[in-house]
Write a protein that holds these residues in place. Structure first.
Motif, PDB file in Angstrom:
ATOM      1  N   GLN A  25       0.832  -1.210   0.000  1.00 29.01           N
ATOM      2  CA  GLN A  25       0.000   0.000   0.000  1.00 29.01           C
ATOM      3  C   GLN A  25       0.866   1.260   0.000  1.00 29.01           C
ATOM      4  O   GLN A  25       0.608   2.211  -0.743  1.00 29.01           O
ATOM      5  CB  GLN A  25      -0.912  -0.015   1.226  1.00 29.01           C
ATOM      6  CG  GLN A  25      -1.880   1.160   1.281  1.00 29.01           C
ATOM      7  CD  GLN A  25      -2.749   1.119   2.527  1.00 29.01           C
ATOM      8  OE1 GLN A  25      -2.452   0.415   3.504  1.00 29.01           O
ATOM      9  NE2 GLN A  25      -3.833   1.861   2.508  1.00 29.01           N
ATOM     10  N   ALA A  26       1.919   1.263   0.820  1.00 27.96           N
ATOM     11  CA  ALA A  26       2.803   2.430   0.911  1.00 27.96           C
ATOM     12  C   ALA A  26       3.569   2.641  -0.385  1.00 27.96           C
ATOM     13  O   ALA A  26       3.672   3.770  -0.897  1.00 27.96           O
ATOM     14  CB  ALA A  26       3.781   2.254   2.073  1.00 27.96           C
ATOM     15  N   ALA A  27       4.104   1.562  -0.951  1.00 28.30           N
ATOM     16  CA  ALA A  27       4.899   1.683  -2.182  1.00 28.30           C
ATOM     17  C   ALA A  27       4.044   2.206  -3.330  1.00 28.30           C
ATOM     18  O   ALA A  27       4.468   3.096  -4.085  1.00 28.30           O
ATOM     19  CB  ALA A  27       5.512   0.336  -2.542  1.00 28.30           C
ATOM     20  N   LEU A  28       2.835   1.669  -3.473  1.00 24.38           N
ATOM     21  CA  LEU A  28       1.959   2.103  -4.567  1.00 24.38           C
ATOM     22  C   LEU A  28       1.471   3.529  -4.361  1.00 24.38           C
ATOM     23  O   LEU A  28       1.304   4.285  -5.322  1.00 24.38           O
ATOM     24  CB  LEU A  28       0.768   1.142  -4.703  1.00 24.38           C
ATOM     25  CG  LEU A  28       1.122  -0.305  -5.081  1.00 24.38           C
ATOM     26  CD1 LEU A  28      -0.131  -1.146  -5.223  1.00 24.38           C
ATOM     27  CD2 LEU A  28       1.938  -0.352  -6.362  1.00 24.38           C
ATOM     28  N   TYR A  29       1.237   3.916  -3.108  1.00 24.28           N
ATOM     29  CA  TYR A  29       0.806   5.289  -2.821  1.00 24.28           C
ATOM     30  C   TYR A  29       1.885   6.288  -3.225  1.00 24.28           C
ATOM     31  O   TYR A  29       1.585   7.380  -3.714  1.00 24.28           O
ATOM     32  CB  TYR A  29       0.501   5.435  -1.320  1.00 24.28           C
ATOM     33  CG  TYR A  29       0.114   6.841  -0.928  1.00 24.28           C
ATOM     34  CD1 TYR A  29      -1.183   7.313  -1.145  1.00 24.28           C
ATOM     35  CD2 TYR A  29       1.046   7.714  -0.347  1.00 24.28           C
ATOM     36  CE1 TYR A  29      -1.540   8.613  -0.792  1.00 24.28           C
ATOM     37  CE2 TYR A  29       0.701   9.010   0.005  1.00 24.28           C
ATOM     38  CZ  TYR A  29      -0.590   9.449  -0.218  1.00 24.28           C
ATOM     39  OH  TYR A  29      -0.948  10.736   0.125  1.00 24.28           O
ATOM     40  N   ASN A  30       3.150   5.918  -3.037  1.00 20.89           N
ATOM     41  CA  ASN A  30       4.262   6.821  -3.324  1.00 20.89           C
ATOM     42  C   ASN A  30       4.724   6.760  -4.778  1.00 20.89           C
ATOM     43  O   ASN A  30       5.645   7.485  -5.161  1.00 20.89           O
ATOM     44  CB  ASN A  30       5.445   6.512  -2.398  1.00 20.89           C
ATOM     45  CG  ASN A  30       5.160   6.946  -0.971  1.00 20.89           C
ATOM     46  OD1 ASN A  30       4.700   8.054  -0.730  1.00 20.89           O
ATOM     47  ND2 ASN A  30       5.420   6.069  -0.020  1.00 20.89           N
ATOM     48  N   LEU A  31       4.093   5.930  -5.582  1.00 20.82           N
ATOM     49  CA  LEU A  31       4.448   5.836  -6.991  1.00 20.82           C
ATOM     50  C   LEU A  31       4.052   7.134  -7.704  1.00 20.82           C
ATOM     51  O   LEU A  31       2.888   7.521  -7.722  1.00 20.82           O
ATOM     52  CB  LEU A  31       3.723   4.643  -7.634  1.00 20.82           C
ATOM     53  CG  LEU A  31       3.982   4.373  -9.109  1.00 20.82           C
ATOM     54  CD1 LEU A  31       5.445   4.046  -9.357  1.00 20.82           C
ATOM     55  CD2 LEU A  31       3.104   3.224  -9.599  1.00 20.82           C
ATOM     56  N   ALA A  32       5.037   7.811  -8.268  1.00 19.54           N
ATOM     57  CA  ALA A  32       4.801   9.101  -8.926  1.00 19.54           C
ATOM     58  C   ALA A  32       4.540   8.909 -10.418  1.00 19.54           C
ATOM     59  O   ALA A  32       4.664   7.805 -10.956  1.00 19.54           O
ATOM     60  CB  ALA A  32       6.006  10.016  -8.715  1.00 19.54           C
ATOM     61  N   GLU A  33       4.188  10.003 -11.094  1.00 22.69           N
ATOM     62  CA  GLU A  33       4.031   9.973 -12.545  1.00 22.69           C
ATOM     63  C   GLU A  33       5.406   9.747 -13.175  1.00 22.69           C
ATOM     64  O   GLU A  33       6.386  10.384 -12.789  1.00 22.69           O
ATOM     65  CB  GLU A  33       3.457  11.302 -13.020  1.00 22.69           C
ATOM     66  CG  GLU A  33       2.883  11.272 -14.411  1.00 22.69           C
ATOM     67  CD  GLU A  33       1.633  10.402 -14.525  1.00 22.69           C
ATOM     68  OE1 GLU A  33       1.546   9.655 -15.508  1.00 22.69           O
ATOM     69  OE2 GLU A  33       0.785  10.471 -13.616  1.00 22.69           O
ATOM     70  N   THR A  34       5.484   8.811 -14.122  1.00 21.27           N
ATOM     71  CA  THR A  34       6.759   8.530 -14.783  1.00 21.27           C
ATOM     72  C   THR A  34       6.595   8.662 -16.294  1.00 21.27           C
ATOM     73  O   THR A  34       5.465   8.651 -16.807  1.00 21.27           O
ATOM     74  CB  THR A  34       7.269   7.116 -14.438  1.00 21.27           C
ATOM     75  OG1 THR A  34       6.252   6.158 -14.768  1.00 21.27           O
ATOM     76  CG2 THR A  34       7.600   7.000 -12.958  1.00 21.27           C
ATOM     77  N   TYR A  35       7.738   8.758 -16.987  1.00 25.13           N
ATOM     78  CA  TYR A  35       7.687   9.080 -18.418  1.00 25.13           C
ATOM     79  C   TYR A  35       8.624   8.177 -19.222  1.00 25.13           C
ATOM     80  O   TYR A  35       9.293   8.625 -20.135  1.00 25.13           O
ATOM     81  CB  TYR A  35       8.044  10.552 -18.610  1.00 25.13           C
ATOM     82  CG  TYR A  35       7.206  11.472 -17.763  1.00 25.13           C
ATOM     83  CD1 TYR A  35       5.967  11.921 -18.197  1.00 25.13           C
ATOM     84  CD2 TYR A  35       7.637  11.841 -16.488  1.00 25.13           C
ATOM     85  CE1 TYR A  35       5.175  12.736 -17.397  1.00 25.13           C
ATOM     86  CE2 TYR A  35       6.859  12.655 -15.684  1.00 25.13           C
ATOM     87  CZ  TYR A  35       5.628  13.100 -16.136  1.00 25.13           C
ATOM     88  OH  TYR A  35       4.846  13.893 -15.340  1.00 25.13           O
ATOM     89  N   PHE A  36       8.652   6.884 -18.885  1.00 26.18           N
ATOM     90  CA  PHE A  36       9.478   5.926 -19.604  1.00 26.18           C
ATOM     91  C   PHE A  36       8.867   5.639 -20.972  1.00 26.18           C
ATOM     92  O   PHE A  36       7.644   5.487 -21.097  1.00 26.18           O
ATOM     93  CB  PHE A  36       9.592   4.622 -18.811  1.00 26.18           C
ATOM     94  CG  PHE A  36      10.376   4.740 -17.537  1.00 26.18           C
ATOM     95  CD1 PHE A  36      11.733   4.494 -17.523  1.00 26.18           C
ATOM     96  CD2 PHE A  36       9.757   5.092 -16.347  1.00 26.18           C
ATOM     97  CE1 PHE A  36      12.464   4.596 -16.356  1.00 26.18           C
ATOM     98  CE2 PHE A  36      10.479   5.196 -15.174  1.00 26.18           C
ATOM     99  CZ  PHE A  36      11.837   4.954 -15.175  1.00 26.18           C
ATOM    100  N   ALA A  37       9.703   5.539 -21.973  1.00 27.53           N
ATOM    101  CA  ALA A  37       9.208   5.223 -23.327  1.00 27.53           C
ATOM    102  C   ALA A  37       8.793   3.763 -23.425  1.00 27.53           C
ATOM    103  O   ALA A  37       7.836   3.423 -24.121  1.00 27.53           O
ATOM    104  CB  ALA A  37      10.287   5.537 -24.357  1.00 27.53           C
TER     105      ALA A  37
END
Length: 801
Positions: free
Chosen positions: A29-41
């Motif tokens: 729950q903590a890891a997914l909550y802290n997942l930010a917007e990313t821009y990997f191709a």
């Protein structure tokens, strides 16, 4: 049966403190909550979310074995059967790849990454070559693995229910020795991609931070919103009078803030602030960061302010604290000497009372609104493999990162650091501000060495008219006195006597400790300066005394006393001293300009164009900085007339351009290490493989070979700290041992010098720890001088540090 992930001792008995399934769910729950917007191709946010979700679900699967539970609760040593990371990782790979649970995982890369994250979640990242499944071929490993698998399969129904998986099959525990052949494409270099490096670090960081925060019961910090006008209001109350310099500082802040109207948040950019010393860059960058944070409106944005030297962290933190005085903002200082115990004391009366472990976890996981830290902490997190450092990597995503005094970074790492920061901005949405009075070409060098493709990222100068602010200052001038033949110590004595003016204070900066001691001696013996007005400063003196010397010098200068200070480069940046004139042995042009920043620092009109004389002592510059820098600096300064401060910007531009080579002709020899380490990052070679460079070869500050730490027992405080340190060596209780060491670490380290080992052979029998020696009071006079520090008398060689 209840399975536990963690336990503690209570009345002499081990008791479980956290159910395993609760730990798995809470960490996820903590890891997914802290997942930010990313821009990997190559990886969508959904890809990363699923990969991270499964890594969290299965990272402690091996703890379901009786062998781990017996070890945890009954303290039964079950040997290799208690280890849980390897079997958990193999299960995860098979479960994901055989059920095609990670979208478009044609070559099993994502499944392999999940394996890789779980396998290493209690260790540092190792080279991909050392983590392939075909390495798992020893009979002993297979024996223990099969025993663990059999034990887990006996609990299939419970695990299926708790982990919500349809079936727990034997085949999920098979060693996949042949199914991972595609990973070999990395070994041949065909599929290497820097995106994979940043993906691994980001997911690994989210996993291990969540795991360790949950295991230690450390609360995540709830970030606060900040009034973006607070810097402006703070300065209004602080500036009691309107002066020309304050008007310029206000102009600079307003121009920088106005650039927000021209920033496209969807366009990755590296921002730069190029401005002269004394124009107020620190608070200008903070104000810009606060306004940028307002514009982004993201719940987890932090401001991360990075500095090259520990000694300027405190003064920056104090300046920030004054600006945030009426705000409930948490500022965290993170460096190797951070005082953990003061942080615990600060929270003694709060509702959430920190333990030592909680305080350490908050520090290492950057639980605060504003982080003030060192280049070492930041850059060894971006270019590194150490578990302890990587916990905070995920905090860089989307955050505002300010690097102050970036010119202090060794040129050989410019392309590597420039490219790494560019990818951080492009892939993880970090907002990066590079701030300096002498703008190094980090991004340009990354393009020249092909670490970045053409037009990969834009650089935006936040002070477009910075040249006019350089022209505003007329404080100093560089006066080259370079000779065809090097200066001898006798030559310098004649020059010093000739240039010395009794009504002016003087700073003398040289490149080596050996040279500084010689210069100090001849200045002292010249008898043209009062002994009470002569000072010496270098890393030859213990840190505890250096600060005392600096404060004494500052008091004398503030009173207008005309002192002379002989120093090494330790005075170049972060030391707020103001001399009337100076000498500097030839060195990097940016270092020369930094020394000029200690002369007429406060811009006294009657001291216009105060001189900094440049000389050349033998081969000292080449020994410290290398022949390329020595030759480049000489070429730019030899046969030059006085170079005034208004010309410094052009001078530093010529210098940096020359250093990295002409167009299409990068100085590949001096920048080769950057290219090799970046290649290692693309191949996921975190640790050394054959003769190739690896990620762990990156050292922002090079370790000194054949040097040891020497504790100088100089006074009763040092004696007391040494007594506590020795007592702690014999402490058996790990928790008490750790607590006592951390309580004295900051003070203890202030009495330590790094010295050549063969200079202290007489102290060989006084070794008190790993690479740590002791100079007792009884032998103090033989090895340590109260004025100049460690006595280098046993050999004739010139040692440099």
């Amino acid at each position: 049966m209840i399975h536990y992930s963690h336990a503690k001792k209570e009345n002499g008995q081990k008791v479980g403190t956290k159910k395993l399934i609760d730990h798995l769910n809470q960490a996820k729950q903590a890891a997914l909550y802290n997942l930010a917007e990313t821009y990997f191709a190559n990886y969508s946010k959904e890809d990363i979310l699923k990969l991270l979700e499964y890594a969290c679900d299965f990272h402690d699967l091996g703890k379901y074995t009786d062998y781990f539970q017996d070890y945890l609760l009954k303290e039964i040593d079950t040997g290799n059967k208690r280890f849980h990371s390897q079997i958990s990782s193999i299960f995860a790979f098979n479960f994901l790849s055989q059920n095609n649970l990670l979208k478009n995982d044609i070559r099993n890369y994502k499944s392999f990454f999940t394996y890789y994250l779980i396998k290493n979640h209690h260790s540092s990242l190792t080279s991909l070559k050392d983590d392939l499944f075909f390495k798992l071929d020893s009979a002993q490993f297979k024996h223990y693995h099969n025993i663990q698998a059999e034990n887990i399969l006996q609990k299939a129904l419970l695990i299926e229910k708790e982990l919500k998986i349809s079936s727990l099959k034997q085949e999920y525990f098979n060693l996949p020795e042949t199914t991972i052949k595609n990973i070999n494409n990395w070994l041949s270099g065909r599929d290497k991609n820097i995106e994979n490096y940043f993906l691994i670090l980001y997911c690994f960081s989210l996993l291990i931070e969540a795991d360790k925060m949950n295991a230690s019961n450390t609360n995540y910090y709830d970030y606060k919103r900040v009034d973006s006008d607070l810097v402006k209001e703070h300065l209004k109350s602080k500036q009691s009078k309107t002066s020309e310099i304050n008007i310029k500082r206000t102009e600079v802040r307003e121009i920088i803030s106005a650039q927000l109207d021209h920033i496209d948040l969807n366009q990755p950019e590296i921002y730069t602030i190029t401005a002269p010393t004394g124009i107020g860059k620190t608070l200008a960058s903070l104000e810009f960061a606060l306004k940028l944070k307002d514009k982004i409106e993201n719940k987890n944005i932090q401001i991360i302010y990075c500095l090259p030297f520990i000694n300027i962290i405190e003064q920056t933190a104090n300046e920030f604290a004054k600006a945030f005085e009426n705000e409930e903002i948490k500022i965290l200082k993170h460096h190797q000497f951070t005082d953990i115990f003061s942080k615990i004391k600060e929270n003694e009366d709060s509702e959430y009372k920190n333990s030592l472990d909680n305080a350490l976890m908050e520090l290492e996981c950057w639980q605060a609104d504003v982080i003030i830290t060192t280049f070492v902490q930041l850059l060894h997190t971006i270019i590194g493999n150490k578990n302890r450092l990587l916990k905070k990597f995920n905090h860089l995503a989307g955050s505002i990162i300010i690097l102050d005094e970036v010119q202090s970074i060794d040129i050989k790492y410019w392309p590597l650091i420039g490219a790494s920061l560019a990818y951080l901005a492009k892939l993880l949405g970090s907002k990066i501000i590079l701030m300096t009075a002498t703008k190094p070409l980090l991004i340009v060098s990354a393009y020249k060495t092909a670490l970045l493709e053409k037009d990969f990222i834009l650089e935006k100068e936040l002070l477009p008219n910075h040249k006019e602010y350089f022209e505003f200052f007329t404080r100093t001038q560089i006066v080259p006195l370079i000779k065809d033949e090097s200066y001898s110590i006798e030559d310098f004595e004649d020059l010093f006597i000739n240039k010395r003016q009794p009504d002016k204070s003087m700073l003398i900066v040289v490149n080596t400790i050996k040279r500084s001691l010689d210069v100090y001696k001849i200045v002292k013996e010249s008898n043209i300066i009062n002994e009470n007005d002569l000072f010496y400063l270098s890393t030859n003196i213990i840190p505890a005394k250096r600060l005392i010397i600096i404060n004494k010098i500052k008091r004398k200068l503030n009173k207008g006393e005309k002192i002379v200070l002989v120093s090494t480069q330790c005075v170049e940046a972060g030391v707020d001293l103001d001399f009337d004139m100076g000498f500097r042995d030839i060195g990097p042009i940016d270092s020369i300009i930094q020394v000029a920043g200690r002369i007429n620092r406060n811009n006294h009109p009657e001291k216009e164009y105060s001189p900094l004389y440049i000389i050349n002592f033998d081969k000292d510059c080449s020994l410290i900085y290398g022949a390329v820098i020595n030759n480049c600096a000489k070429a730019l300064l030899t046969n030059k007339d006085n170079i005034r401060e208004t010309q410094y910007l052009d001078l530093i531009g010529d210098y940096f351009t020359t250093l990295i080579g002409k167009d299409n002709e990068p100085a590949k020899k001096s920048l080769a290490e950057s290219i090799e380490i970046f290649e290692a990052m693309k191949k996921l070679n975190f640790t050394s493989c054959n003769d190739e460079k690896s990620v762990e070869d990156f050292e922002l500050i090079k370790s000194k070979k054949n040097y040891v730490d020497l504790f100088i027992e100089i006074d009763c405080k040092a004696s007391f700290l040494l007594k506590l340190y020795k007592e702690n060596l014999n402490e058996k209780d790990y928790k008490k041992k750790k607590e006592l060491y951390l309580s004295i670490k900051k003070s203890f380290n202030k009495f330590i010098l790094s010295v050549p080992k063969d200079k202290i052979y007489e102290l060989e029998d006084l070794k008190i720890g790993n690479n740590l020696y002791h100079l007792p009071i009884a032998k103090l006079n033989s090895f340590y001088d109260i004025e100049t520090g460690f006595i280098r008398k046993l050999k004739a060689e010139d040692f440099i540090f």
